[in-house]
Design a protein around this motif. Structure first.
Motif, PDB file in Angstrom:
ATOM      1  N   VAL A  32       0.853  -1.177   0.000  1.00  0.00           N
ATOM      2  CA  VAL A  32       0.000   0.000   0.000  1.00  0.00           C
ATOM      3  C   VAL A  32       0.892   1.231   0.000  1.00  0.00           C
ATOM      4  N   ALA A  36      -2.432   6.397   0.205  1.00  0.00           N
ATOM      5  CA  ALA A  36      -3.512   5.727  -0.518  1.00  0.00           C
ATOM      6  C   ALA A  36      -4.732   5.556   0.389  1.00  0.00           C
ATOM      7  N   LEU A  38      -7.078   2.721   0.450  1.00  0.00           N
ATOM      8  CA  LEU A  38      -7.290   1.397  -0.136  1.00  0.00           C
ATOM      9  C   LEU A  38      -8.591   0.817   0.400  1.00  0.00           C
ATOM     10  N   ILE A 187      -6.593   1.893   5.177  1.00  0.00           N
ATOM     11  CA  ILE A 187      -7.053   0.597   4.666  1.00  0.00           C
ATOM     12  C   ILE A 187      -8.463   0.409   5.203  1.00  0.00           C
ATOM     13  N   GLY A 200     -12.569   5.382  -2.207  1.00  0.00           N
ATOM     14  CA  GLY A 200     -11.199   4.895  -2.399  1.00  0.00           C
ATOM     15  C   GLY A 200     -10.391   5.616  -3.453  1.00  0.00           C
ATOM     16  N   ARG A 202      -8.027   3.419  -4.447  1.00  0.00           N
ATOM     17  CA  ARG A 202      -7.672   2.122  -5.007  1.00  0.00           C
ATOM     18  C   ARG A 202      -8.609   1.088  -4.382  1.00  0.00           C
ATOM     19  N   ASP A 216      -7.691  -5.345  -8.811  1.00  0.00           N
ATOM     20  CA  ASP A 216      -6.904  -4.283  -8.176  1.00  0.00           C
ATOM     21  C   ASP A 216      -6.988  -3.060  -9.082  1.00  0.00           C
TER      22      ASP A 216
END
Lengths: 241, 268
Positions: A32, A36, A38, A187, A200, A202, A216
């Motif tokens: 990660v 980010a 995620l 996360i 998100g 990602r 992904d």
């Protein structure tokens, strides 16, 4: 903010009550990037919470490693925060004390807690006990507690589950605003692809067991596009086998 | 606005109900005690023997012993012994109980010792303490504390074994450290168990203190009771017993209950 890399050679759940032993993760790797957001999308029972607990250091019963990059600005160990699936507030401490306790017991901690409660719109409830609050309010207190330590890495385990859609949308909004002021690597575990697309940068979809990454996708859309056709297209792509 | 007002109103309503109920219960307790007094009075009249003095004879004995200063002094000495051994037993018993409740390995090793100690008669512990440590104040207080420690430990072990894992993990993630975890996470969860141990503990402690005083001390309520027993002075025996019962009841009402209310104020 901090990046991280998780390598799980193997994680098993021991056999319980006659059921067989289960392998949750085998040769699983996830990297990660710093900053980010995620979104981890997976069916229930696949071990999403287990993954967060492994990253948080709560679950050490696995073969593999978790590496957190050093915190920026020479702050030493990077700070980690966790918004659990249930708010996990201390019912015998006031809202303000609950938010202040991760920092300590002094006046400075209380001041920071009040500022954070102001940011989540709960300053008026500072002196109340958590069980007097609604579930949505309790989740906001948990969010304030997660942000009060200015985390480099923020783990979130379906933190907006069992709220109605309007309440969940308000909390997603609040999360976006908090992250704008206190940037962190996030996360975020969810089973709701709409939530994933909305928040998100990602999205990783897991399937299994043992859990493996089947999708992904990086997202580069503005807020309006996420709610409109491009967002819908993303959700369709996520759902495709 | 309206909603919150309605909610407030309802809350006040139940509060009033609660106070009313408490008052009603108090009145009934008083009635029950008066009934007992009346029965005692009647029985004493019917039997008309020095071995069952009536309330008025006991009151006279109480007054006599109070005037000489022996009764208040004995009460104070006994109370001091009760407090000392009670505190020692609570601290050591709680520490042992929490340790055993948190560590299954230690519990397997020392759990049987606890059961042994729990079943050892109070009298045996008292005799052993006096034999080993002499007829001293320290031996007396140790004997009482040892009698009480296993009860506290067993109660607190149960509490410590039922601690919330969720909150434990929360404290770990937010790096509370051992002290903040103990004070804000562990002890509040144990407060009902502390209250239970304290309540049963106080009653047990003062009963054992009397035996300890009877066997090896030259003052205190237990010693005075022995003297009265030798003179067959039942009125004085009852006067001391009732006086100390009242003292223990006052401790319960003035200390334990308010503390419990404070510890529970977060409950809805």
């Amino acid at each position: 903010m901090t990046g991280l890399r998780v390598d799980i050679r193997e994680k098993r759940f021991p056999a319980v009550a006659g059921g067989p032993e289960r392998v949750i993760y085998r040769d699983f790797a996830l990297e990660v990037a710093s900053g980010a957001i995620l979104m981890l999308l997976a069916p229930s029972g696949l071990g999403k919470t287990t993954l967060l607990n492994i990253i948080a250091g709560l679950d050490r019963d696995f073969i593999g490693s978790v590496r957190l990059d050093a915190a920026p600005g020479g702050r030493g160990r990077s700070r980690l925060s966790y918004a659990f699936q249930s708010p996990r507030l201390l019912p015998w401490r006031t809202v303000e004390e609950n938010v202040a306790l991760p920092l300590g017991e002094g006046d400075a901690a209380r001041g920071a807690a009040r500022a954070m409660l102001d940011a989540v719109g709960l300053l008026e409830q500072a002196g109340a006990y958590p069980e007097r609050l609604s579930l949505g309010q309790q989740r906001r207190v948990a969010l304030a507690r997660a942000f009060v330590i200015e985390p480099d890495l923020l783990l979130m385990d379906e933190p907006f589950v069992s709220l109605d859609e309007a309440g969940a949308a308000r909390l997603r909004d609040l999360l976006r605003r908090l992250l704008a002021v206190h940037p962190a690597t996030v996360i975020f575990v969810t089973h709701d692809s709409r939530e994933a697309v909305e928040l998100g940068t990602r999205i990783v979809r897991l399937d299994g067991p043992p859990a493996r990454i089947v999708k992904d996708i990086a997202i580069n859309l503005d807020a309006a596009a996420r709610r409109a056709a491009p967002g819908e297209a993303l959700r369709a792509e996520l759902a495709a086998p | 606005m309206k909603l919150s007002e309605a909610a407030d109103g309802a809350e006040h309503g139940t509060d009033r109900g609660g106070t009313g109920r408490r008052r009603g219960r108090l009145a009934f307790t008083l009635f029950s005690l008066l009934l007992l007094l009346a029965l005692w009075f009647l029985a004493a009249r019917l039997i008309a023997s020095p071995v069952l003095p009536g309330p008025e004879a006991v009151a006279r004995a109480f007054w006599r012993a109070s005037l000489t200063g022996v009764l208040p002094a004995s009460l104070a000495i006994t109370l001091a012994r009760v407090v000392a051994s009670f505190l020692i037993a609570m601290v050591i018993g709680a520490a042992v109980g929490i340790l055993l409740g948190r560590s299954p390995g230690l519990d397997r090793l020392f759990g049987p010792w606890l059961i042994m100690l729990l079943n050892l008669p109070a009298l045996v512990i008292i005799i052993l303490c006096y034999v080993w440590f002499g007829l001293t104040e320290a031996a007396a207080i140790t004997a009482v504390a040892i009698n009480k420690i296993p009860n506290v430990a067993v109660t607190l072990r149960e509490g410590a074994a039922s601690l919330s894992r969720d909150l434990d993990e929360m404290a770990q993630v937010f790096r509370f450290g051992p002290l903040r975890t103990l004070r804000h996470v562990v002890l509040p969860q144990l407060s009902p168990f502390f209250a239970a141990a304290a309540r049963s503990g106080l009653a047990l402690t003062w009963k054992i203190v009397l035996v300890v005083e009877l066997l090896g001390r030259s003052n205190g309520v237990g010693f005075e009771l022995q003297t009265a027993f030798q003179l067959f002075d039942v009125a004085t025996v009852l006067a001391y017993a009732l006086a100390f019962t009242v003292v223990v009841q006052i401790i319960e009402l003035a200390l334990i209950e308010p503390w419990e209310r404070r510890a529970n104020r977060w409950r809805r």
